[in-house]
Scaffold this motif. Structure first.
Motif, mmCIF file in Angstrom:
data_model
loop_
_atom_site.group_PDB
_atom_site.id
_atom_site.type_symbol
_atom_site.label_atom_id
_atom_site.label_comp_id
_atom_site.label_asym_id
_atom_site.label_seq_id
_atom_site.Cartn_x
_atom_site.Cartn_y
_atom_site.Cartn_z
ATOM 1 N N VAL A 58 -36.954 -1.874 9.374
ATOM 2 C CA VAL A 58 -35.916 -0.867 9.300
ATOM 3 C C VAL A 58 -35.788 -0.236 10.673
ATOM 4 O O VAL A 58 -36.731 0.361 11.174
ATOM 5 C CB VAL A 58 -36.280 0.208 8.256
ATOM 6 N N ILE B 242 -34.890 2.421 12.122
ATOM 7 C CA ILE B 242 -34.614 3.846 12.146
ATOM 8 C C ILE B 242 -35.745 4.547 12.853
ATOM 9 O O ILE B 242 -36.855 4.053 12.916
ATOM 10 C CB ILE B 242 -34.431 4.419 10.723
ATOM 11 N N GLY C 162 -33.356 1.559 4.849
ATOM 12 C CA GLY C 162 -34.007 2.847 5.021
ATOM 13 C C GLY C 162 -35.276 2.943 4.214
ATOM 14 O O GLY C 162 -35.698 1.995 3.560
ATOM 15 N N SER D 45 -34.319 8.260 4.712
ATOM 16 C CA SER D 45 -33.706 8.127 6.028
ATOM 17 C C SER D 45 -33.079 6.742 6.129
ATOM 18 O O SER D 45 -33.716 5.743 5.790
ATOM 19 C CB SER D 45 -34.751 8.319 7.129
ATOM 20 N N ILE D 46 -31.840 6.701 6.574
ATOM 21 C CA ILE D 46 -31.051 5.467 6.595
ATOM 22 C C ILE D 46 -30.620 5.148 8.027
ATOM 23 O O ILE D 46 -30.226 6.034 8.788
ATOM 24 C CB ILE D 46 -29.792 5.605 5.710
#
Length: 688
Positions: free
Chosen positions: A6, A8, A170, A185-186
């Motif tokens: 991910v 992020i 996320g 959280s994305i």
């Protein structure tokens, strides 16, 4: 191998994201020094590793470890080797002893049975080879049946379970404005190459990698019965190139001011239209009343691609990534094909790691059986005396940091009050969790590896979903005890040191104090330093992201940080490929600041006395040599490139050069103007 990541920005900072690098340059076997004797040399440093023909002021890395570097032959199953790898391999062998012991017994408790069954399933290559791609066929059939964007969205939403990739992904983290709450959280994700630069740079090096990637995709698609793989692979590369164009560079993803974008679930569709968020989240099980969009523009860019690109291309993309991301769990011909690209071409690894090591790695994570194994690891291999000594070192470093804050000439008294509050609130976690992960309700078998991995993913997802709306669990650990690493979590303002790193060369209860301060002391300082680096400093004593600085103090800090970023950006490990001083800034602040804290604490420990000279080496020399040998490493060029483009840390040979910012290093090794590493006093970066 490639994992589904991910992309992020999370708020934990690690000592080494790679976590793999030698204690001894001739053997990986576990070594236990006799009581009272240091494990390395006569006082804790391997003096035979030095190359004394090189001036410390010209190349401190090679001075400290050059003989080892010139003579060490990289094993065929490695892409890098150094201080971390040696301890990681020691830990691996200890974990294997634990697993072998459990697997050989009949009288197993429930957790031990889970360990035995998973290991048997992983090592049963005969069954795995017979199954071929059968274990992932349900996912491939679901992908093949995609007829609409809604169908596509469902597959993206299930990627956490199936191992597929998704351009939007996320995970549950902590609310940065209220660390007592969890928050989804994305961000943008889904690339098959290590970094967006691998798609976008036009040099011959990257063009060759892209050509090899297309060939690899076509080979993997063939396992799914796709014949015209080359043209379809080219379409996948074109898709991923558009994804890369729409994503932020890594240094931008680090900026916590840019990545804090909270939004209510009810407002999500208005701000990020064109994507069925309700359908997506339904696949995950989360309620998600509020979330954080870590990368706003990139998420909108990915939504545009989802709607504009052909469903057929997305299907091929998902088929490839499902095969590739699950290759470690599938038949050996699939694994070997995947390794030929991700291992050999991208990393320079000549041979796969032995299967038992891959099994240990798969089992040792926090989302696997790592804590069940870790409980036994701690009982067998971690003395409580080490935990006590480590706790004392942490407090010594805290005292040193407090004194250093008091003496800062660039920070006002107003900001110093807040800095002291944050320092006092640091919560050290040492060795192992106070509360162990439980595995009630988890079912594993000894004959279905892919099913076992899915069951583990489902188990941990259900556990996370159950906690989503509850108060955050501050007993949780983000690493297992057998992991050779350390980290800082800004949301909890905690510094965490797993048991496995509390060994030589980092920590040796029988080593000279200068060595322990230069090793584990600087590691402690590094993690404390993350609380005060360019991003960690944006959270306060309670882990809340807010500005606790005066404007003038923040500007003075940023000027020093910019200077350090420029310094590291001058390092050129590969022609035309430099360290990204901005992306690695937090780690470099941690190194330079951690060394300063550790040296200060070391001097306090001497109580005004002069350190003895041992084997012709002064106390200050021992301190800085210990630091440099922590970062000794050898890499393949491909691994170095990957670290430069996709890693947040500078390569070890440049982390070893952090002392050039410290006056004491110049005195210890008589570094003079004209030496290659010499910095005039006004160019040495002193932050903490």
């Amino acid at each position: 191998m490639k994992k589904s990541l991910v992309a992020i920005a999370l708020a934990a900072s690690f000592l080494t994201a790679c976590g793999t690098s030698d204690v001894n340059n001739s053997s990986n076997a576990a070594v236990t020094a006799p009581a009272g004797k240091a494990e390395l040399g006569s006082f804790g440093v391997d003096l035979s590793a030095r190359n004394e023909s090189i001036k410390p002021g010209d190349d401190f890395f090679m001075y400290a470890s050059g003989t080892w570097y010139d003579n060490y032959v990289m094993p065929a199953d490695k892409t890098r080797f150094g201080a971390f790898t040696g301890l990681a391999e020691r830990s691996e062998k200890q974990v294997k002893e634990i697993i072998d012991d459990i697997a050989s017994r009949q009288d197993l408790n429930e957790e031990e049975q889970l360990i035995a069954d998973f290991y048997h399933a992983y090592m049963d290559t005969e069954t795995i080879n017979k199954q071929g791609i059968t274990p992932i066929k349900p996912t491939l059939e679901q992908i093949d049946a995609i007829k609409s964007t809604a169908d596509l969205t469902k597959v993206f939403g299930q990627a956490w379970l199936t191992g597929a990739s998704s351009p939007i992904a996320g995970g549950m983290w902590f609310n940065r404005l209220d660390p007592n709450q969890y928050e989804m959280s994305i961000g943008a994700s889904g690339l098959g190459l290590p970094d967006r630069s691998y798609y976008l740079e036009e040099s011959e090096r990257f063009a060759k990698i892209r050509t090899a990637y297309v060939d690899h995709i076509a080979q993997m698609l063939a396992f799914a019965g796709i014949k015209d793989g080359k043209s379809r692979a080219e379409a996948i590369l074109a898709l991923e190139t558009k994804m890369a164009e729409g994503q932020w560079p890594r240094e931008k993803r680090r900026n916590r001011d840019l990545t804090l974008n909270q939004i209510k679930r009810a407002d999500l569709a208005k701000t990020y239209p064109g994507f069925d968020w309700d359908l997506y989240f339904k696949q995950t099980g989360y309620q998600v009343p509020q979330l954080n969009i870590a990368q706003p523009e990139p998420v909108n860019n990915m939504i545009t691609l989802i709607n504009e690109q052909s469903l057929n291309v997305w299907q091929d993309y998902l088929t490839f990534h499902t095969l590739s991301n699950n290759a470690d769990l599938l038949a050996e011909d699939i694994y070997n094909t995947n390794f030929a690209f991700y291992g050999k071409i991208l990393s320079g690894q000549e041979e796969p790691r032995p299967r038992w090591k891959r099994a240990v790695s798969e089992m040792s994570g926090t989302q696997s059986l790592g804590f069940a194994i870790g409980k036994v690891y701690v009982a067998r291999y971690f003395p409580e005396s080490s935990k006590k000594q480590m706790a004392e070192l942490v407090e010594n470093l805290r005292t040193a940091m407090g004194q250093r804050i008091d003496n800062l000439d660039w920070m006002s008294d107003e900001t110093k009050v807040n800095a002291h509050a944050k320092l006092a609130a640091f919560n050290p976690k040492i060795g192992y969790p106070d509360v162990w992960q439980e595995f009630d309700g988890l079912t594993l078998t000894s004959d279905n590896l892919v099913s076992n991995v899915k069951n583990l993913r489902q188990f941990f997802r259900e556990d996370s979903v159950a906690k989503e709306l509850k108060k955050t669990d501050r007993n949780r650990w983000g690493m297992t005890p057998q992991r050779v690493n350390a980290y800082y979590n800004s949301s909890f303002n905690e510094i965490v040191f797993p048991a496995a790193i509390l060994q030589p060369p980092f920590f040796d209860p029988n080593a000279d104090p200068a060595v322990n301060y230069g090793g584990i002391g600087a590691v402690i300082g590094h993690e404390m330093g993350h609380g005060f680096d360019d991003q960690g400093s944006k959270s306060d004593a309670n882990g809340i992201q807010r500005n606790w600085w005066t404007d003038a103090d923040r500007a003075a800090f940023e000027a020093k940080a910019d200077k350090l970023a420029a310094q590291y950006s001058q390092y050129e490990p590969i022609p035309d490929n430099f360290v990204n001083g901005r992306n690695s800034l937090g780690e470099n602040i941690g190194d330079v600041g951690g060394l300063a804290m550790a040296y200060h604490a070391y001097k306090l420990s001497l109580n005004g006395k002069e350190a003895p000279v041992i084997d012709g080496v002064t106390g200050d020399q021992r301190f800085f040599l210990a630091w440099a040998q922590v970062w000794k490493e050898k890499r393949t060029e491909q691994s170095m490139l990957n670290q430069l483009r996709a890693g947040t840390h500078a390569p070890g040979r440049y982390r070893a050069l952090a002392p050039r910012n410290h006056d004491a290093w110049y005195k210890a090794f008589d570094v003079q103007p004209g030496d290659k590493l010499y910095l005039p006093e006004d160019e040495r970066v002193r932050i903490w």
